[in-house]
Motif scaffolding. Structure first.
Motif, short mmCIF file in Angstrom:
data_model
loop_
_atom_site.label_atom_id
_atom_site.label_comp_id
_atom_site.label_asym_id
_atom_site.label_seq_id
_atom_site.Cartn_x
_atom_site.Cartn_y
_atom_site.Cartn_z
N MET A 166 17.34 17.38 -60.97
CA MET A 166 18.30 16.41 -60.47
C MET A 166 18.12 16.17 -58.97
SD MET A 166 21.71 17.28 -62.73
CE MET A 166 22.41 15.63 -62.60
N ALA A 167 17.74 17.22 -58.24
CA ALA A 167 17.47 17.06 -56.81
C ALA A 167 16.25 16.16 -56.59
CB ALA A 167 17.24 18.41 -56.15
N ALA A 168 15.31 16.17 -57.55
CA ALA A 168 14.15 15.28 -57.48
C ALA A 168 14.50 13.85 -57.90
CB ALA A 168 13.03 15.82 -58.36
N ARG A 169 15.73 13.66 -58.40
CA ARG A 169 16.25 12.36 -58.82
C ARG A 169 15.52 11.80 -60.04
NH1 ARG A 169 19.24 9.51 -53.74
NH2 ARG A 169 19.92 11.45 -52.79
N ALA A 170 15.08 12.72 -60.88
CA ALA A 170 14.55 12.34 -62.19
C ALA A 170 15.70 12.31 -63.19
CB ALA A 170 13.50 13.35 -62.63
N ARG A 171 15.49 11.65 -64.33
CA ARG A 171 16.44 11.80 -65.44
C ARG A 171 16.28 13.23 -65.96
NH1 ARG A 171 16.05 6.63 -64.41
NH2 ARG A 171 17.62 5.23 -65.29
N VAL A 172 17.39 13.89 -66.26
CA VAL A 172 17.34 15.29 -66.67
C VAL A 172 18.09 15.50 -67.98
CG1 VAL A 172 17.86 17.68 -66.04
CG2 VAL A 172 17.16 16.06 -64.27
N VAL A 173 17.42 16.19 -68.90
CA VAL A 173 18.02 16.57 -70.18
C VAL A 173 18.11 18.10 -70.21
CG1 VAL A 173 17.70 16.64 -72.68
CG2 VAL A 173 17.19 14.54 -71.41
N ARG A 220 14.04 6.63 -74.96
CA ARG A 220 14.53 5.40 -74.33
C ARG A 220 15.98 5.56 -73.87
NH1 ARG A 220 11.61 2.69 -78.57
NH2 ARG A 220 9.81 1.59 -77.72
N ARG A 221 16.81 6.17 -74.71
CA ARG A 221 18.22 6.36 -74.34
C ARG A 221 18.34 7.23 -73.09
NH1 ARG A 221 18.80 7.25 -79.89
NH2 ARG A 221 19.07 9.49 -79.56
N PHE A 222 17.54 8.25 -73.01
CA PHE A 222 17.60 9.12 -71.83
C PHE A 222 17.31 8.33 -70.55
CE2 PHE A 222 15.97 12.78 -74.72
CZ PHE A 222 17.24 12.95 -75.24
N MET A 223 16.34 7.41 -70.63
CA MET A 223 15.96 6.65 -69.45
C MET A 223 16.96 5.55 -69.12
SD MET A 223 13.45 8.37 -68.53
CE MET A 223 12.96 7.41 -67.09
N ASP A 224 17.78 5.18 -70.10
CA ASP A 224 18.82 4.16 -69.86
C ASP A 224 20.06 4.75 -69.20
OD1 ASP A 224 17.44 2.01 -70.83
OD2 ASP A 224 18.25 2.16 -72.87
N GLY A 225 20.15 6.08 -69.17
CA GLY A 225 21.35 6.73 -68.66
C GLY A 225 21.45 6.69 -67.15
N GLU A 226 22.53 7.25 -66.66
CA GLU A 226 22.79 7.30 -65.22
C GLU A 226 21.73 8.13 -64.51
OE1 GLU A 226 26.38 8.78 -62.19
OE2 GLU A 226 26.60 8.94 -64.38
N ARG A 227 21.25 7.61 -63.39
CA ARG A 227 20.22 8.31 -62.63
C ARG A 227 20.88 9.29 -61.65
NH1 ARG A 227 16.42 4.39 -59.71
NH2 ARG A 227 15.79 4.05 -61.88
N PRO A 228 20.48 10.56 -61.66
CA PRO A 228 21.06 11.52 -60.71
C PRO A 228 20.81 11.09 -59.27
CG PRO A 228 19.85 12.66 -62.44
CD PRO A 228 19.53 11.20 -62.59
N GLN A 229 21.77 11.40 -58.42
CA GLN A 229 21.66 11.07 -57.00
C GLN A 229 21.44 12.32 -56.14
OE1 GLN A 229 21.54 7.80 -55.99
NE2 GLN A 229 21.48 7.53 -58.22
N GLY A 230 20.93 13.37 -56.75
CA GLY A 230 20.70 14.61 -56.03
C GLY A 230 21.27 15.78 -56.81
N ASP A 231 21.26 16.95 -56.20
CA ASP A 231 21.75 18.17 -56.83
C ASP A 231 23.28 18.17 -56.84
OD1 ASP A 231 22.43 20.71 -57.61
OD2 ASP A 231 21.29 21.75 -56.05
N PRO A 232 23.91 18.02 -58.01
CA PRO A 232 25.37 17.94 -58.04
C PRO A 232 26.06 19.28 -57.82
CG PRO A 232 24.51 17.93 -60.26
CD PRO A 232 23.32 17.91 -59.34
N TYR A 233 25.28 20.36 -57.83
CA TYR A 233 25.86 21.70 -57.67
C TYR A 233 25.56 22.29 -56.30
CZ TYR A 233 25.48 21.08 -62.76
OH TYR A 233 25.54 20.58 -64.03
N ALA A 234 25.05 21.48 -55.38
CA ALA A 234 24.58 22.00 -54.10
C ALA A 234 25.70 22.64 -53.28
CB ALA A 234 23.91 20.88 -53.30
N PRO A 269 13.67 20.76 -55.20
CA PRO A 269 13.04 19.70 -56.00
C PRO A 269 11.52 19.71 -55.96
CG PRO A 269 13.89 18.80 -53.94
CD PRO A 269 14.40 20.22 -54.04
N ALA A 270 10.92 20.52 -55.07
CA ALA A 270 9.47 20.46 -54.85
C ALA A 270 8.63 20.58 -56.13
CB ALA A 270 9.06 21.53 -53.84
N PRO A 271 8.94 21.50 -57.06
CA PRO A 271 8.08 21.59 -58.25
C PRO A 271 8.06 20.30 -59.07
CG PRO A 271 9.39 23.58 -58.01
CD PRO A 271 9.93 22.59 -57.02
N TYR A 272 9.21 19.65 -59.23
CA TYR A 272 9.24 18.43 -60.03
C TYR A 272 8.69 17.23 -59.26
CZ TYR A 272 11.34 20.66 -64.00
OH TYR A 272 11.53 21.46 -65.10
#
Length: 249
Positions: free
Chosen positions: A190-197, A226-240, A159-162
């Protein structure tokens, strides 16, 4: 007039991302094609055959990871560092002699963020020298921050770059929007816990909680942000716990 400026600068209050953090190769520009040309030429010089199926395994990763894996997998007679040096030199030659091939809707999206007063950052595994070839042709006022692969940070999927890009943009990662085309980049955001498209280019990334998938940046307008920011917030890297088999698009 002053009230209008203040309103437009407060993007969070309007349900918009506090910052938009964008990958470069394959997301904003078709510069992955420049990389593929450089890779194909250099691998041919070394007696090896390059393919898009192999690229699907490394696209979006750090140059150090990609070159180390390539040297090992192909048994190349040069070091990863030398392979990286040759690649960066050749891809910069190609880019400097070419017009930036913006992905559909990319230039318009950058212009929109400027109009909305949303800061944008370029977050790329490519080196800064190459990134600046693209940035110089971007809309004025956009991509004022670059986080590149030679800035001394762990590469994607870390997540460091983001995290660094959000910090430089003055935004919390959770209020930022990441736009990516690669598996490594999606994991990083997603590991940075940002919204991701995810906008697929060379690789299709499997669905995951909190990941939004769109076909093209052409569909992104103010309402979509706006819709992207209303969506579910990632809780980390789901593929870890294990990378899926990636399919080249």
């Amino acid at each position: 007039m002053q009230i209008e400026v203040n309103m437009r600068s407060d993007s969070t209050a309007r349900g918009l991302p506090r910052a938009v953090l964008l990958d470069m190769d394959g997301t904003l520009a078709n510069s992955e094609d420049w990389w593929y040309q450089a890779e194909t030429e250099i691998m041919a010089d070394l007696g090896a055959t390059w393919s898009k199926e192999y690229v699907a395994q490394i696209v979006g990763s750090s140059l150090e990871y990609a070159t180390s894996k390539t040297v090992a997998d192909f048994g190349l007679p040069i070091s990863p560092q030398e392979l990286g040096r040759r690649l960066v030199s050749r891809v910069c030659e190609i880019g400097e002699a070419s017009k930036v091939p913006w992905r559909p809707g990319a230039y318009e999206l950058l212009s929109l963020t400027v109009d909305l007063g949303i800061p944008t950052a370029l977050v790329t595994s490519s080196y800064e020298r190459f990134a600046r070839i693209v940035v110089k042709d971007a809309p004025p006022g956009s991509l004022t921050t670059i986080v590149a692969g030679d800035h001394g940070l762990p590469g994607k999927p870390d997540p460091a770059p983001y995290l660094r890009a959000a910090e430089l943009a003055g935004a919390d990662p959770s209020s930022s929007l990441v736009i990516e085309d690669s598996f490594f980049g999606v994991r990083s955001g997603m590991a940075a816990r940002a919204r991701v498209v995810h906008v697929p280019y060379m690789v299709d990334v499997p669905p995951a909680p909190g990941l939004v998938k769109i076909d093209s940046l052409e569909s992104v307008d103010e309402a979509a942000l706006r819709r992207f920011m209303d969506g579910e917030r990632p809780q980390g890297d789901p593929y870890a716990d294990g990378a899926p088999n990636l399919r080249a698009t």
